[in-house]
Design an enzyme around this catalytic site. Sequence first.
Site, mmCIF file in Angstrom:
data_model
loop_
_atom_site.group_PDB
_atom_site.id
_atom_site.type_symbol
_atom_site.label_atom_id
_atom_site.label_comp_id
_atom_site.label_asym_id
_atom_site.label_seq_id
_atom_site.Cartn_x
_atom_site.Cartn_y
_atom_site.Cartn_z
ATOM 1 N N GLU A 63 -24.418 -36.115 42.581
ATOM 2 C CA GLU A 63 -25.908 -36.526 42.998
ATOM 3 C C GLU A 63 -26.530 -35.362 43.172
ATOM 4 O OE1 GLU A 63 -28.346 -39.377 45.634
ATOM 5 O OE2 GLU A 63 -26.116 -38.695 46.586
ATOM 6 N N LYS B 89 -32.984 -43.478 41.257
ATOM 7 C CA LYS B 89 -32.795 -43.968 41.938
ATOM 8 C C LYS B 89 -33.323 -45.253 42.677
ATOM 9 C CE LYS B 89 -29.806 -43.463 46.137
ATOM 10 N NZ LYS B 89 -29.531 -41.677 47.396
ATOM 11 N N CYS C 144 -25.464 -43.345 43.746
ATOM 12 C CA CYS C 144 -24.562 -43.234 45.715
ATOM 13 C C CYS C 144 -24.859 -44.920 46.489
ATOM 14 C CB CYS C 144 -25.676 -41.905 46.205
ATOM 15 S SG CYS C 144 -24.647 -41.668 47.146
#
Length: 259
Positions: free
Chosen positions: A42, A108, A142
């Site tokens: 990430e 994200k 994540c």
Amino acid sequence: MDLKITIIQTQLHWENKEKNLEMFSKKLASITEATDVIVLPEMFSTGFSMSPEKFAEPMSGSTMAWIKTKAKEKNCVITGSFIAEENGNYLNRLVWMNADGTFKIYDKRHLFRMGDEHNHYSFGKNKLVVELKGWKICPLVCYDLRFPVWSRNINSEYDVLIYTANWPERRNHHWKTLLLARAIENQSYVVGLNRIGDDGNAISHSGDSVVIDPRGMIISKTKANEESIETVTLNYSELVEYRKVFPAALDADSFKIVD
């Protein structure tokens, strides 16, 4: 057809785009084994920075140019997230870059409020599922790992879940446990790629990168806290056979995600 996925577990140079891209160029050059997908961490070009106003790039920027060049050189997909700017918004944007220069993106969805990410970035609204060599792959980022509804494998829409991360060592038990849970509950391969080392906030990362099969068995050998490049082969016939003999998806609940 089997799928080869390469995970690069490494430290990152804090908020130093040039050094990170140089480092990853060297690591990519060291990969001599043929592979289908290379997974980067990430925010691979900066680390998990909350200064997007300093480091955000348009899609025409240097990081996109770099990943496009490297995917062509390696003749495979390269994926990872970076800090993007679009229409005045900052995004933690994952890029799925094909060898031919075409790409898809995933912004994200779940922003890590304990790290103040939600006050610096805009969240994504759409999940991405891509196809490669007959495989369906869902790449996420994540903190998305903590939200099983978003990750849910509805009607077997994917065969592989990929999580690229900057997940702190102090919560590595959660990381390891949730990755196993996602593989088991979704009857899918799961790839979790995390960085190692301290970031600019003195937060330690142990990596604990892993590849897990649909039964929840770890099939990778990468060790915590070590620089590592590992290529793991995913077996499609084993995936299909397991879903056939244990069709738990047939009893899954129906639901709808509403923003």
